[in-house]
Enzyme design. Sequence first.
Site, PDB file in Angstrom:
ATOM      1  N   LEU A 272       5.342   4.942 -18.091  1.00  0.00           N
ATOM      2  CA  LEU A 272       5.076   6.191 -18.797  1.00  0.00           C
ATOM      3  C   LEU A 272       6.309   7.057 -18.606  1.00  0.00           C
ATOM      4  CD1 LEU A 272       3.013   8.230 -20.157  1.00  0.00           C
ATOM      5  CD2 LEU A 272       2.691   9.093 -17.844  1.00  0.00           C
TER       6      LEU A 272
ATOM      7  N   TYR B 129      -3.530  -5.016  15.866  1.00  0.00           N
ATOM      8  CA  TYR B 129      -3.110  -4.893  17.266  1.00  0.00           C
ATOM      9  C   TYR B 129      -2.301  -3.614  17.401  1.00  0.00           C
ATOM     10  CZ  TYR B 129      -4.385  -9.814  17.598  1.00  0.00           C
ATOM     11  OH  TYR B 129      -5.074 -10.995  17.559  1.00  0.00           O
TER      12      TYR B 129
HETATM   13  C1  LIG Z   1       2.315   1.496   5.172  1.00  0.00           C
HETATM   14  C2  LIG Z   1       1.039   1.615   4.448  1.00  0.00           C
HETATM   15  C3  LIG Z   1      -0.078   0.971   4.935  1.00  0.00           C
HETATM   16  C4  LIG Z   1      -1.292   1.107   4.285  1.00  0.00           C
HETATM   17  N1  LIG Z   1      -2.399   0.471   4.776  1.00  0.00           N
HETATM   18  C5  LIG Z   1      -3.580   0.614   4.142  1.00  0.00           C
HETATM   19  C6  LIG Z   1      -4.740  -0.079   4.567  1.00  0.00           C
HETATM   20  O1  LIG Z   1      -4.723  -0.847   5.512  1.00  0.00           O
HETATM   21  N2  LIG Z   1      -5.888   0.100   3.881  1.00  0.00           N
HETATM   22  C7  LIG Z   1      -5.946   0.928   2.801  1.00  0.00           C
HETATM   23  O2  LIG Z   1      -7.022   1.081   2.220  1.00  0.00           O
HETATM   24  N3  LIG Z   1      -4.873   1.567   2.341  1.00  0.00           N
HETATM   25  C8  LIG Z   1      -3.688   1.420   2.986  1.00  0.00           C
HETATM   26  N4  LIG Z   1      -2.588   2.033   2.498  1.00  0.00           N
HETATM   27  C9  LIG Z   1      -2.719   2.872   1.316  1.00  0.00           C
HETATM   28  C10 LIG Z   1      -2.829   2.042   0.051  1.00  0.00           C
HETATM   29  O3  LIG Z   1      -1.734   1.182  -0.082  1.00  0.00           O
HETATM   30  C11 LIG Z   1      -2.923   3.021  -1.104  1.00  0.00           C
HETATM   31  O4  LIG Z   1      -3.939   3.955  -0.830  1.00  0.00           O
HETATM   32  C12 LIG Z   1      -3.240   2.317  -2.426  1.00  0.00           C
HETATM   33  O5  LIG Z   1      -2.189   1.485  -2.818  1.00  0.00           O
HETATM   34  C13 LIG Z   1      -3.494   3.368  -3.500  1.00  0.00           C
HETATM   35  O6  LIG Z   1      -3.659   2.719  -4.721  1.00  0.00           O
HETATM   36  P1  LIG Z   1      -3.247   3.425  -6.070  1.00  0.00           P
HETATM   37  O7  LIG Z   1      -3.630   2.484  -7.136  1.00  0.00           O
HETATM   38  O8  LIG Z   1      -3.762   4.806  -6.105  1.00  0.00           O
HETATM   39  O9  LIG Z   1      -1.659   3.613  -5.977  1.00  0.00           O
HETATM   40  P2  LIG Z   1      -0.504   2.524  -5.848  1.00  0.00           P
HETATM   41  O10 LIG Z   1      -0.992   1.294  -5.199  1.00  0.00           O
HETATM   42  O11 LIG Z   1       0.646   3.220  -5.248  1.00  0.00           O
HETATM   43  O12 LIG Z   1      -0.173   2.144  -7.356  1.00  0.00           O
HETATM   44  C14 LIG Z   1       0.501   3.028  -8.214  1.00  0.00           C
HETATM   45  C15 LIG Z   1       1.218   2.209  -9.268  1.00  0.00           C
HETATM   46  O13 LIG Z   1       1.680   3.074 -10.271  1.00  0.00           O
HETATM   47  C16 LIG Z   1       2.928   2.573 -10.744  1.00  0.00           C
HETATM   48  N5  LIG Z   1       3.620   3.669 -11.416  1.00  0.00           N
HETATM   49  C17 LIG Z   1       4.094   4.800 -10.868  1.00  0.00           C
HETATM   50  N6  LIG Z   1       4.653   5.581 -11.824  1.00  0.00           N
HETATM   51  C18 LIG Z   1       4.522   4.923 -12.994  1.00  0.00           C
HETATM   52  C19 LIG Z   1       4.902   5.220 -14.333  1.00  0.00           C
HETATM   53  N7  LIG Z   1       5.518   6.359 -14.658  1.00  0.00           N
HETATM   54  N8  LIG Z   1       4.612   4.326 -15.300  1.00  0.00           N
HETATM   55  C20 LIG Z   1       3.972   3.149 -14.990  1.00  0.00           C
HETATM   56  N9  LIG Z   1       3.599   2.821 -13.732  1.00  0.00           N
HETATM   57  C21 LIG Z   1       3.868   3.709 -12.745  1.00  0.00           C
HETATM   58  C22 LIG Z   1       3.600   2.095  -9.467  1.00  0.00           C
HETATM   59  O14 LIG Z   1       4.620   1.160  -9.736  1.00  0.00           O
HETATM   60  C23 LIG Z   1       2.429   1.478  -8.724  1.00  0.00           C
HETATM   61  O15 LIG Z   1       2.294   0.097  -8.957  1.00  0.00           O
HETATM   62  C24 LIG Z   1      -1.371   1.897   3.128  1.00  0.00           C
HETATM   63  C25 LIG Z   1      -0.226   2.520   2.620  1.00  0.00           C
HETATM   64  C26 LIG Z   1       0.964   2.377   3.270  1.00  0.00           C
HETATM   65  C27 LIG Z   1       2.187   3.060   2.719  1.00  0.00           C
END
Ligand SMILES: Cc1cc2nc3c(=O)[nH]c(=O)nc-3n(C[C@H](O)[C@H](O)[C@H](O)COP(=O)(O)OP(=O)(O)OC[C@H]3O[C@@H](n4cnc5c(N)ncnc54)[C@H](O)[C@@H]3O)c2cc1C
Length: 491
Positions: A131, A209
């Site tokens: 987007l 862990y």
């Molecule tokens: C280190 C770490 C460890 C974690 N461990 C856990 C865990 O154990 N359990 C848990 O539940 N959660 C965990 N999380 C959190 C979890 O990864 C996120 O909460 C989850 O990915 C959120 O999903 P989402 O779909 O909202 O966002 P995201 O997974 O971030 O997906 C967003 C997507 O949007 C895309 N995007 C962005 N801008 C655009 C655009 N302009 N046009 C098209 N596409 C776009 C990105 O490329 C991405 O693929 C962790 C996060 C981190 C950083």
Amino acid sequence: MTIEVPVLIVGAGPAGLTSSLLLSALGVDSLLVERRATSSPLPRARGVHARAMEILRGVGLEAALRAVELPILPGAEWRARLSGPPLREDVPGQRTRAATSPCEGLSVAQDVFESVLAGHLTAPIRRGVALESFTTAPDGVRATLRDVASGHREAVHARWLIAADGARSGVRERLGITMQGPADLGRQWLVAFRADLTARTGPRPRGIYFLTESGAALVWTHPDHRWMISVPDSGGPPDVAALLGVPVEVLAGNPWTAAAQTASRYADGPVFLVGDAAHRFPPAGATGLSAAIHDAHNVAWKLAAVAHGHAGPALLDSYRTEREPVGARNAGETGAAWRRIFAGTGAPFAGRSLAQIDMGYQYRSAVVTSDGTPEADPPGADYEPTAAPGCRAPHLPLGDGRSTLDLFGREHTLLTAPPGDGWRTAAAAAGPRLGIPLSSHVIADPSWPTAYGTGPTGAVLVRPDGHVAWRHPGTGAGSELLAALTTAIAR
Ligand SMILES: Cc1cc2nc3c(=O)[nH]c(=O)nc-3n(C[C@H](O)[C@H](O)[C@H](O)COP(=O)(O)OP(=O)(O)OC[C@H]3O[C@@H](n4cnc5c(N)ncnc54)[C@H](O)[C@@H]3O)c2cc1C
């Protein structure tokens, strides 16, 4: 040429993929765009909690997800260093799971999880397409998409936009929506690596862990000896081999900053923020991915009900009213748990239990009719199933392998105990009167009235997302059901 689609979904992480699946199941077309051509090399989340599994069960994905589950030993283990003996173990009780849900939580790396969801999409997904910009107008959203490789641009007109574009949401920024809460609870390095740790962990490693000497959190991610470790940043990537005392093959690494934040508003006109775009939680308790699914679940049926002409547009306002308090609550609970983990002060979840965070959120909004019962989700609560209005309707086995939860998903549903003739007659009249689908079920299990908090002649109206819209304690009039249903669909 402009692409016309009811819902444009931006971002194919857990929130966007779930939005697409749910909208398809509800008969609403969508287009999902993801700027990445391939999935992230960092696994990130490794846990899906039971409520999210219930939602995915509702779209038929439970078996496919179970098939890729990692055989971990549930719980956390504290050691001084990996080669040392366990100092402490935190093993989740088995007390309630089977009684509260037809689903267990799932241990699976986020990339594997996402590939299962993506494999079941029926609506189009465009990978490598971002987007680029959008404007909102009275008739929806006008957006420009850009193919990341070729630079080719396309115009889209959508009635609604679901912003599932993650923690650094460009949609949120474009709308000027600010985040509230601490943005920096500490910087960490996350490293994905391959190493055979079987000699230290056994063939079934613990869920996580905590290595107290280094402050590291170590998590098994894939069956082929892939792991990830997160370590407080001390000025650069950690030496994982030295830290664990074994040779490792580093696969990827990234610094990241823990935050406990929630957006100041989750919607703006035709745009709805879901998942990390709406809130950022530290990974304590692993709730981020699951909450992303809960958001999508809350908004999808509302968009579908308005798209099909079954509900008034004001139903969409309840996305903010219902999900914003849950996001703030989760940010508070997980932020506090994160601080407790690093302070080493007892169990991380000293406030609401993890099960309560996962299943016990109660919606209070203009489309939920309160019955005057006390708040079901106070601070410090542990999860007790309840059919108080706004809560997740409790699971009861139906005796044929199904759960009460399997009765929900597409339309509003009225539940009663036998014989239930009066309420069923009322439901048969109310649906057509309002021109909406409404199903009714008599639950034979004699424990149903107690489990749902009604008398033997009572009734409970459940929304398509499985949350209770209204509850009546006993025999009532059809006009009462009609009024409750009218409220529930914002007419
Ligand atoms: C280190 C770490 C460890 C974690 N461990 C856990 C865990 O154990 N359990 C848990 O539940 N959660 C965990 N999380 C959190 C979890 O990864 C996120 O909460 C989850 O990915 C959120 O999903 P989402 O779909 O909202 O966002 P995201 O997974 O971030 O997906 C967003 C997507 O949007 C895309 N995007 C962005 N801008 C655009 C655009 N302009 N046009 C098209 N596409 C776009 C990105 O490329 C991405 O693929 C962790 C996060 C981190 C950083």
